[in-house]
Design a protein around this motif. Structure first.
Motif, PDB file in Angstrom:
ATOM      1  N   VAL A  57      -1.085   2.533   1.937  1.00  0.00           N
ATOM      2  CA  VAL A  57       0.249   2.526   1.329  1.00  0.00           C
ATOM      3  C   VAL A  57       1.268   1.900   2.277  1.00  0.00           C
ATOM      4  O   VAL A  57       2.092   1.071   1.871  1.00  0.00           O
ATOM      5  N   VAL A  58       1.202   2.287   3.550  1.00  0.00           N
ATOM      6  CA  VAL A  58       2.135   1.735   4.537  1.00  0.00           C
ATOM      7  C   VAL A  58       1.917   0.243   4.706  1.00  0.00           C
ATOM      8  O   VAL A  58       2.871  -0.547   4.724  1.00  0.00           O
ATOM      9  N   PHE A  61       2.618  -1.587   0.971  1.00  0.00           N
ATOM     10  CA  PHE A  61       3.865  -1.416   0.223  1.00  0.00           C
ATOM     11  C   PHE A  61       5.093  -1.200   1.106  1.00  0.00           C
ATOM     12  O   PHE A  61       6.209  -1.446   0.660  1.00  0.00           O
ATOM     13  N   VAL A  62       4.893  -0.717   2.330  1.00  0.00           N
ATOM     14  CA  VAL A  62       6.028  -0.475   3.218  1.00  0.00           C
ATOM     15  C   VAL A  62       6.300  -1.688   4.099  1.00  0.00           C
ATOM     16  O   VAL A  62       7.421  -2.200   4.145  1.00  0.00           O
ATOM     17  N   LEU A  63       5.279  -2.162   4.796  1.00  0.00           N
ATOM     18  CA  LEU A  63       5.470  -3.319   5.667  1.00  0.00           C
ATOM     19  C   LEU A  63       5.668  -4.606   4.868  1.00  0.00           C
ATOM     20  O   LEU A  63       6.539  -5.423   5.174  1.00  0.00           O
ATOM     21  N   ARG A  64       4.809  -4.821   3.874  1.00  0.00           N
ATOM     22  CA  ARG A  64       4.920  -5.948   2.941  1.00  0.00           C
ATOM     23  C   ARG A  64       4.853  -7.319   3.619  1.00  0.00           C
ATOM     24  O   ARG A  64       5.135  -8.324   2.988  1.00  0.00           O
ATOM     25  N   THR A  70      -1.792  -6.714  10.320  1.00  0.00           N
ATOM     26  CA  THR A  70      -1.841  -5.922   9.089  1.00  0.00           C
ATOM     27  C   THR A  70      -3.071  -6.263   8.253  1.00  0.00           C
ATOM     28  O   THR A  70      -3.621  -5.388   7.568  1.00  0.00           O
ATOM     29  N   TYR A 299      -2.893   1.209  13.776  1.00  0.00           N
ATOM     30  CA  TYR A 299      -1.605   0.818  13.196  1.00  0.00           C
ATOM     31  C   TYR A 299      -0.511   0.844  14.261  1.00  0.00           C
ATOM     32  O   TYR A 299       0.285  -0.085  14.373  1.00  0.00           O
TER      33      TYR A 299
END
Length: 327
Positions: A57-58, A61-64, A70, A299
């Protein structure tokens, strides 16, 4: 001497004959592992599922932002989630036998287990190499590193591990009665050439690459006089990640090698065989804990590496400027 002879067809037959004639019983070991594996697997499954789902999710959708780090991290999280998928079936197989018609499904689950394990190992190795290039060669990294290269590497890892684990489908190919999935592999699963490839290419080579890259990165960080607090933090994380890789995977592959010696008849003592059986099952079970640690450990290291990489780039730029001005 026995290990050397097992590489010939004649000695393989002799090894099989020794195992058949051996009357050692492992009922006590199996009884202990029935409860112990559940104690190990249930927390790993719960925490691994939560941590890797949060990591995805991170990352997605968060870092994008799809950088090299990543992309590798997402691939590692996917590998760890794939490792968790067969785990409920492994817990069931610790207590119950399966019907003969479940052999193809069992082979599929076993292949997923090995795909995820060695896919994670090679992904971690690629993260170490990428980290080494970024920190040790920050200027060349612009030509050597890119999101497209990271995607290609991840695809190659999947192709490699899926192709390399295809022999798993022969591990339970024989037999018509009930069997225990993830247990009692056939002689095809203990082929000497297969075990050598598993030990050398599956573990020793990635471990050597990881150790060399980690040592060189630590030396580069300690040689840099810029932002020592950040450098020391990154060094601690690198050593922690190295331990997280070596501590679970080293005993499991040592256990596989010892079990190979048992199957070849090189270790004939019943007590030693029982201890090896217990050791390899516990080591393989505990090696799954990496799916819980990988989700957050790698991460956070990407943030440290970015900071240190920028520091080293500033240091190198400063040196080049000084050397140019002196000329």
């Amino acid at each position: 001497m026995y290990v050397y002879k097992c590489f010939s067809e004649t000695s393989i037959l002799l090894c099989q004959l020794r195992v058949i004639m051996n009357n050692c019983s492992f009922e006590d070991v199996d009884r202990l592992m029935t409860s112990l594996q559940l104690v190990i697997y249930i927390p790993i499954f719960v925490f691994g599922l939560i941590l890797n789902t949060l990591a995805l999710v991170v990352l997605c959708f968060v870092l994008r932002k799809w950088t090299e780090s990543t992309i590798y991290m997402t691939n590692l999280a996917l590998m760890d989630l794939l490792l968790l998928f067969p785990m409920p079936f492994k817990m069931h197989a610790t207590k119950y036998h399966w019907n003969a018609d479940k052999r193809p499904f069992c082979s599929f689950l076993e292949s997923l287990y090995f795909v995820s394990m060695y896919g994670s190992i090679y992904t971690i190795m690629c993260i170490a190499v990428d980290r080494y290039v970024a920190i040790k060669h920050p200027f060349r990294a612009k030509q050597l590193r890119s999101p497209q290269v990271a995607r290609i590497v991840c695809v190659l890892i999947w192709v490699l591990v899926v192709g390399a684990t295809s022999p798993v489908y022969r591990f339970h190919a024989d037999g018509a009665g009930e069997f225990r999935c993830f247990h009692g592999f056939s002689e095809a699963g203990w082929n000497p050439a297969l075990i050598v490839c598993l030990e050398v290419l599956g573990f020793l080579v990635p471990a050597l690459v990881l150790v060399v890259c980690s040592v060189k990165i630590v030396r580069a960080l300690r040689a840099s006089q810029q932002d020592r607090a950040t450098s020391q933090a990154c060094v601690r994380i690198i050593y922690s990640n190295l331990c997280i890789f070596l501590v679970p995977f080293t005993p499991s592959h040592l256990g596989i090698f010892l079990q190979f010696l048992v199957r070849c008849g090189a270790i004939a003592d019943c007590g030693a065989q029982a201890h090896i059986s217990l050791f390899v099952q516990v080591a393989m079970s505990l090696s799954n804990v990496t799916c819980c640690l990988d989700a957050f450990c790698y991460y956070f290291i990407t943030r440290e590496v970015r900071a240190v990489r920028g520091t080293l780039r500033q240091s190198l730029t400063y040196r080049r400027t000084n050397s140019t001005s002196e000329v």
